[in-house]
Design a protein around this motif. Structure first.
Motif, PDB file in Angstrom:
ATOM      1  N   MET A 406     102.462  91.505  14.301  1.00  0.00           N
ATOM      2  CA  MET A 406     101.949  91.981  13.025  1.00  0.00           C
ATOM      3  C   MET A 406     102.678  91.311  11.873  1.00  0.00           C
ATOM      4  SD  MET A 406      99.507  93.783  13.331  1.00  0.00           S
ATOM      5  CE  MET A 406      98.522  94.343  14.646  1.00  0.00           C
ATOM      6  N   TYR A 407     103.966  91.102  12.055  1.00  0.00           N
ATOM      7  CA  TYR A 407     104.802  90.472  11.028  1.00  0.00           C
ATOM      8  C   TYR A 407     104.375  89.025  10.807  1.00  0.00           C
ATOM      9  CZ  TYR A 407     109.130  88.370   9.135  1.00  0.00           C
ATOM     10  OH  TYR A 407     110.052  87.661   8.399  1.00  0.00           O
ATOM     11  N   ASP A 410      99.817  84.935  12.275  1.00  0.00           N
ATOM     12  CA  ASP A 410      99.356  83.551  12.448  1.00  0.00           C
ATOM     13  C   ASP A 410      99.982  82.898  13.677  1.00  0.00           C
ATOM     14  OD1 ASP A 410      97.829  83.798  10.226  1.00  0.00           O
ATOM     15  OD2 ASP A 410      99.240  82.783   8.882  1.00  0.00           O
ATOM     16  N   LEU A 411     101.230  83.235  13.927  1.00  0.00           N
ATOM     17  CA  LEU A 411     101.896  82.659  15.088  1.00  0.00           C
ATOM     18  C   LEU A 411     101.590  83.492  16.331  1.00  0.00           C
ATOM     19  CD1 LEU A 411     103.746  80.360  15.866  1.00  0.00           C
ATOM     20  CD2 LEU A 411     105.707  81.847  15.433  1.00  0.00           C
ATOM     21  N   GLY A 412     101.665  84.807  16.176  1.00  0.00           N
ATOM     22  CA  GLY A 412     101.363  85.689  17.291  1.00  0.00           C
ATOM     23  C   GLY A 412     102.465  85.717  18.318  1.00  0.00           C
ATOM     24  N   VAL A 432     115.354  98.336  15.191  1.00  0.00           N
ATOM     25  CA  VAL A 432     115.068  97.750  13.882  1.00  0.00           C
ATOM     26  C   VAL A 432     115.959  96.535  13.619  1.00  0.00           C
ATOM     27  CG1 VAL A 432     115.026  98.160  11.400  1.00  0.00           C
ATOM     28  CG2 VAL A 432     114.324  99.975  12.976  1.00  0.00           C
ATOM     29  N   ASP A 433     117.254  96.705  13.879  1.00  0.00           N
ATOM     30  CA  ASP A 433     118.175  95.587  13.666  1.00  0.00           C
ATOM     31  C   ASP A 433     117.758  94.401  14.522  1.00  0.00           C
ATOM     32  OD1 ASP A 433     119.489  97.356  12.106  1.00  0.00           O
ATOM     33  OD2 ASP A 433     121.243  97.598  13.408  1.00  0.00           O
ATOM     34  N   ALA A 434     117.424  94.688  15.772  1.00  0.00           N
ATOM     35  CA  ALA A 434     117.047  93.606  16.682  1.00  0.00           C
ATOM     36  C   ALA A 434     115.787  92.912  16.183  1.00  0.00           C
ATOM     37  CB  ALA A 434     116.828  94.151  18.093  1.00  0.00           C
ATOM     38  N   PHE A 435     114.840  93.693  15.688  1.00  0.00           N
ATOM     39  CA  PHE A 435     113.613  93.075  15.191  1.00  0.00           C
ATOM     40  C   PHE A 435     113.902  92.080  14.078  1.00  0.00           C
ATOM     41  CE2 PHE A 435     110.389  92.717  11.917  1.00  0.00           C
ATOM     42  CZ  PHE A 435     109.330  92.230  12.653  1.00  0.00           C
ATOM     43  N   TRP A 436     114.661  92.514  13.085  1.00  0.00           N
ATOM     44  CA  TRP A 436     114.873  91.643  11.918  1.00  0.00           C
ATOM     45  C   TRP A 436     115.743  90.445  12.264  1.00  0.00           C
ATOM     46  CZ3 TRP A 436     111.612  91.576   8.211  1.00  0.00           C
ATOM     47  CH2 TRP A 436     110.904  92.746   7.895  1.00  0.00           C
ATOM     48  N   CYS A 437     116.696  90.658  13.145  1.00  0.00           N
ATOM     49  CA  CYS A 437     117.512  89.514  13.560  1.00  0.00           C
ATOM     50  C   CYS A 437     116.666  88.550  14.394  1.00  0.00           C
ATOM     51  CB  CYS A 437     118.734  89.986  14.345  1.00  0.00           C
ATOM     52  SG  CYS A 437     119.952  90.746  13.263  1.00  0.00           S
ATOM     53  N   PHE A 438     115.791  89.106  15.196  1.00  0.00           N
ATOM     54  CA  PHE A 438     114.861  88.253  15.954  1.00  0.00           C
ATOM     55  C   PHE A 438     113.982  87.459  14.993  1.00  0.00           C
ATOM     56  CE2 PHE A 438     110.467  88.169  17.855  1.00  0.00           C
ATOM     57  CZ  PHE A 438     110.693  87.118  18.726  1.00  0.00           C
ATOM     58  N   ALA A 439     113.481  88.153  13.967  1.00  0.00           N
ATOM     59  CA  ALA A 439     112.635  87.451  12.994  1.00  0.00           C
ATOM     60  C   ALA A 439     113.423  86.324  12.331  1.00  0.00           C
ATOM     61  CB  ALA A 439     112.106  88.438  11.955  1.00  0.00           C
TER      62      ALA A 439
END
Ligand SMILES: Nc1nc2c(ncn2[C@@H]2O[C@H](COP(=O)(O)OP(=O)(O)O)[C@@H](O)[C@H]2O)c(=O)[nH]1
Ligand SMILES: [Mg+2]
Lengths: 665, 205
Positions: A406-407, A410-412, A432-439
């Protein structure tokens, strides 16, 4: 059937070492027995874990395992009823001695010897450690079947000398050196003199023939690589450059006696050492009263040199991955974090609230869900954090990947992303932390995953460019063996060596890479460093496309991390000091000064230690980081193709550099 | 006693991500199943020696990543293939529908001498699962329409029919080979398939 197998040699206490941190197996050293075995179908070298010995002999399973196949899944675990034996059986080794191409034997001073066997198809087995000796005795037995010679370039490397017993009985003088299979490499150069082989060699085959093959190689080394032989006629040189170094300028043509760009021309490699990791006390000392980090460059330098203490990783990574800004105050970070929490759950809700009815008309999302579903089930399941059925962490992995869709719709979702997320989640232990660091981590590598695969193609060709300068000999070898596309590095690059190192090592490697020191695209130099260590094996075994790929796949999890990092930094320093470093390479490493037209201010810094980002927040501390900097500040990082900012911090200055490099090319 | 002359057969496994290519290959070569294999990245191969009609054959089985975008770089491996195993998941109709494009893409990239008669085998995998969604009849129909490709229903998990499917591709590939004239490349079991593209000085063929 079993009665037809005759044991010619057997030795107990031969161990395979595994990494206990990564598996549920508690024994770091798996004991077993090595055999040389005469079978109806040939002579085999086998190794079996102790647990399998009695069982397999009873059940006469020798034949079942008697395939040359070997799967590089030392860290994976079989699930079965007879768990331990089954888990151990996967380490078993069995191969026909006629399939043996070479081996490495290392006998460190105060330790036992180990042998790594390498087959003709490139299959490379894990090291067998002879805790109670016996490695020499085995090799002696082996010599009754095959002829072995030691590599003149690598003391530990031994090449099996093919094959025809009659041929070996002939004297070297009778033997036409150019038609012998083991001199194919020589032949390659002789038959293509324009590739840089000294013509002198062809006139003087006698010298070479007399001394046998090792002398040939020495001769090659001494004469081919010696600087005085490198001067070549201009026209020939131009041709060579055109042919082998596309994109490299030949502006040096009018320089009399222009010399071939070769390894010998690079300055010597400086000795580089690693240091201690960043510890809590030290880390805390960098924060001033309002919680701002005072000397960002120094922090990064420490991380580059030694990594981060695992105890403070989750905090430090948030800075490295752009979760927090480096110049933020404690108060600002609290706000940032709160906003990120809200943002995350908002995006998570977006896919969570799509009903299955709705999804039937939303094929794209459905497909991605399917891919993620499958990949979550097969991501690092041998690691404690993800092992076992119904492990709740699998759901977290899944949720983060879906939310990332969702973030960045385009890349998916693309395969490999779950590999990048897993170590981050293990460190963060928080969704949440993991998500943003992953991003943040994805921001650096997202071009690897794009539909057209252009990011991958660019990087593989950049490795090629670097190799042409760093080691033209290896480069020419790879090109002439269908490997000039460096496809065998694909997995390395796609997921930043994730599958090549053990879990705790990959965390170390990544934090080093995320500092953007000592230059941009340092991961490509790491690739050079690994290949440099494998050079003798690849070339002296005369590996082709298939074997190179197999060997490179199989050395995963046995590459020494610290040595590789030291070597990589050394190579970087060599390249940086190299006077004739081609512009294309400078561009890859970000060593090009910013053009004067961009900013008069900046031009002052041309040729000095750093810098393009006069306006960046950490410019004040630049003085602290002298020789490490390439040509740009460490806080910026241009992506592979220089067309995408890969770090939110550097967005502004990146665009300057992008334009700059366009002007320069 | 078996002859030491070895023939090398290069076999490519293709199919959508997750249909079980890696599992099938490991089941066939190492006789084991693990639900902990990692998703394939890049390409790798395993080799296995088998007897086909009294000949010792080394099968080199290539496994690649299934996701579409990785194919553009992966086609280098198709070159010189002697056989191709197309895999779908019997519980996922979309993976069955992809077979057409896998086959077409393979034929374009590998450009075999005789595409009409190239030795394919189709595998419908995961028959151990309850929720089958592609019937054997439907799969057979497709195989028939593509020149009678042999069809096998397998379970990599429970080792059903895996041996037979790979044996079939080996046998058919051998049959093709012998039409062309067998290239016995003793003593090196690796047949340098790239020879076809780039002549080498010492090719025994
Ligand atoms: N039930 C069942 N699951 C299977 C079978 N073959 C593979 N799988 C599972 O399907 C998933 C994908 O398998 P994999 O071999 O990695 O697929 P690939 O992407 O085509 O290589 C994994 O979770 C496997 O455990 C099978 O025959 N039966
Ligand atoms: Mg796979």
């Amino acid at each position: 059937m079993a009665s037809q197998n005759e044991v010619l040699f057997a030795k107990d206490s031969v161990y395979i070492h595994i990494n206990v941190q990564d598996t549920k197996d508690k024994d770091a050293h798996i004991a077993g027995r090595v055999y040389l075995m005469k079978k109806p179908e040939g002579n085999f070298i086998e190794w079996k874990a102790e647990e399998c010995l009695s069982h397999d002999i009873q059940n006469d399973e020798w034949d079942v395992i008697g395939s040359v196949g070997f799967r590089n899944d030392r860290d994976s675990e079989c699930v079965s009823m007879n768990a331990k034996m089954d888990a151990r059986r996967k380490y078993n080794i069995s191969f026909d001695v006629l399939d043996l191409k070479s081996f490495k034997r290392n006998a460190p001073n105060h330790s036992w010897a180990y042998i790594i066997f390498i087959l003709k198809d490139g299959t490379t087995f894990p090291a067998l450690h002879f805790h109670n000796g016996g490695s020499k005795a085995l090799l002696k037995e082996l010599e009754t079947f095959i002829h072995i010679r030691r590599s003149p370039n690598d003391q530990r490397l031994f090449i099996v000398h093919d094959h025809d017993p009659e041929m070996l009985s002939k004297s070297f003088n009778e033997l036409s050196i150019f038609s012998d299979s083991s001199s194919a490499y020589v032949q390659k150069f002789v038959s293509e003199p324009h590739k840089g082989f000294p013509k002198k060699f062809m006139k003087d085959p006698y010298t070479a023939t007399m001394g046998g093959f090792s002398k040939v190689t020495n001769f090659l080394r001494d004469n081919f690589m010696a600087p005085e032989n490198l001067t070549r006629p201009q026209s020939e040189m131009a041709e060579f450059l055109h042919e082998d170094i596309p994109g490299m300028e030949i502006s040096n043509l009018d320089e009399p006696g222009f010399e071939m760009v070769t390894k010998t021309k690079l300055p010597p490699r400086p000795v580089v050492k690693r240091s201690e990791h960043l510890e809590l006390a030290k880390w805390n000392s960098f924060f001033d009263s309002d919680g701002t980090i005072s000397q960002v460059e120094e922090v990064k330098e420490i991380i580059f040199r030694g990594g981060v203490d695992p105890a403070i990783r989750s905090e430090v990574w948030k800075f490295l991955l752009g979760f927090y800004d480096w110049d933020s105050t404690t108060k600002k970070r609290q706000e940032q974090r709160k906003r990120k929490v809200d943002d995350y759950f908002r995006m998570k809700l977006q896919w969570k609230t799509i009903s299955s009815e709705q999804e039937r008309r939303f094929t794209l999302l459905k497909e991605r869900r399917g891919l993620i579903d499958k990949d979550v089930m097969r991501t690092d399941r041998t690691h404690k954090f993800f092992s076992g059925d119904k492990n709740p962490n699998l759901q977290v992995l899944y949720d983060i990947l879906m939310t990332y869709c969702m973030y960045n719709f385009d890349l998916g979702y693309v395969q490999g992303m779950s590999d990048i997320l897993a170590p981050i989640l293990v460190v963060m232990e928080n969704e949440v932390d993991a998500f943003w660091c992953f991003a943040g981590a994805m921001e650096r590598v997202c071009h690897n995953f794009e539909m057209d695969q252009n990011g991958m193609k660019v990087q593989l060709s950049q490795i090629h460019k670097l190799m042409q300068v760093y080691d033209p000999e290896l480069c020419a070898y790879l090109e002439s063996h269908d490997s000039g596309n460096f496809y065998f590095c694909f997995r390395w690059i796609l997921i930043m060596f994730k599958r090549e190192f053990h879990f705790h090592e990959i965390q170390r490697l990544w934090e080093v890479i995320w500092t953007d020191l000592p230059c941009q695209n340092f991961h490509l130099i790491i690739s050079l460093a690994i290949l440099d260590s494998e050079k003798s094996t690849l070339m002296e075994n005369k590996f082709g496309f298939t074997e190179i790929l197999k060997h490179i796949n199989d050395i995963s999890l046995s590459i020494p991390l610290d040595d590789t990092l030291c070597k990589a930094e050394g190579i970087f320093l060599q390249l940086k000091e190299f006077k004739k470093l081609p512009k294309a390479v400078k561009e890859v490493l970000g060593l090009l000064p910013v053009p004067v037209s961009q900013s008069m201010e900046n031009s002052v810094f041309i040729g000095s230690a750093s810098n393009t980002d006069v306006k960046s927040q950490d410019s004040a501390s630049r003085v602290d980081t002298p020789q490490l900097m390439g040509g740009i500040s460490s806080s910026s990082s241009i992506s592979v193709n220089g067309s995408r900012s890969s770090h939110s911090l550097g967005g502004k200055q990146n665009s300057i550099i992008d334009e700059g490099s366009k002007i320069l090319t | 006693m078996a002859s030491r002359k070895k023939v090398l057969l290069k076999v490519i496994i293709l199919g959508d991500s997750g249909v079980g290519k890696t599992s099938l290959m490991n089941q066939y070569v190492a006789k084991k199943f693990s639900n902990q294999y990692k998703a394939t990245i890049g390409a790798d191969f395993l080799t296995k020696e088998v007897m086909v009609d009294d000949r010792l054959v080394t099968m080199q089985i290539w496994d690649t990543a299934g996701q579409e975008r990785f194919q553009s770089l992966g086609v280098a491996f198709y070159r010189g293939a002697d056989g191709c195993v197309l895999v779908f998941d019997v519980t996922m109709p979309n993976t069955f529908r992809s077979l057409d494009s896998w086959r077409d893409e393979f034929l374009i990239q590998a450009s075999p001498r005789d595409p009409e008669n190239f030795p394919f085998v189709v595998i419908g995998n995961k028959i151990d699962l309850e929720n089958r969604a592609v019937s054997a009849r439907r799969a057979q129909g497709w195989c028939h329409s593509k020149g009678d490709i042999p069809y096998f229903e397998t379970s990599a998990k429970e080792a059903i029919n895996v041996e037979q499917a790979f044996q079939a591709v080996a046998k058919n590939a051998m049959a093709q080979e012998s039409d062309v004239e067998l290239c016995s490349d003793f003593p090196d079991p690796i047949k340098l398939k790239d020879d076809q593209a780039k002549p080498r000085e010492n090719c025994a063929c």
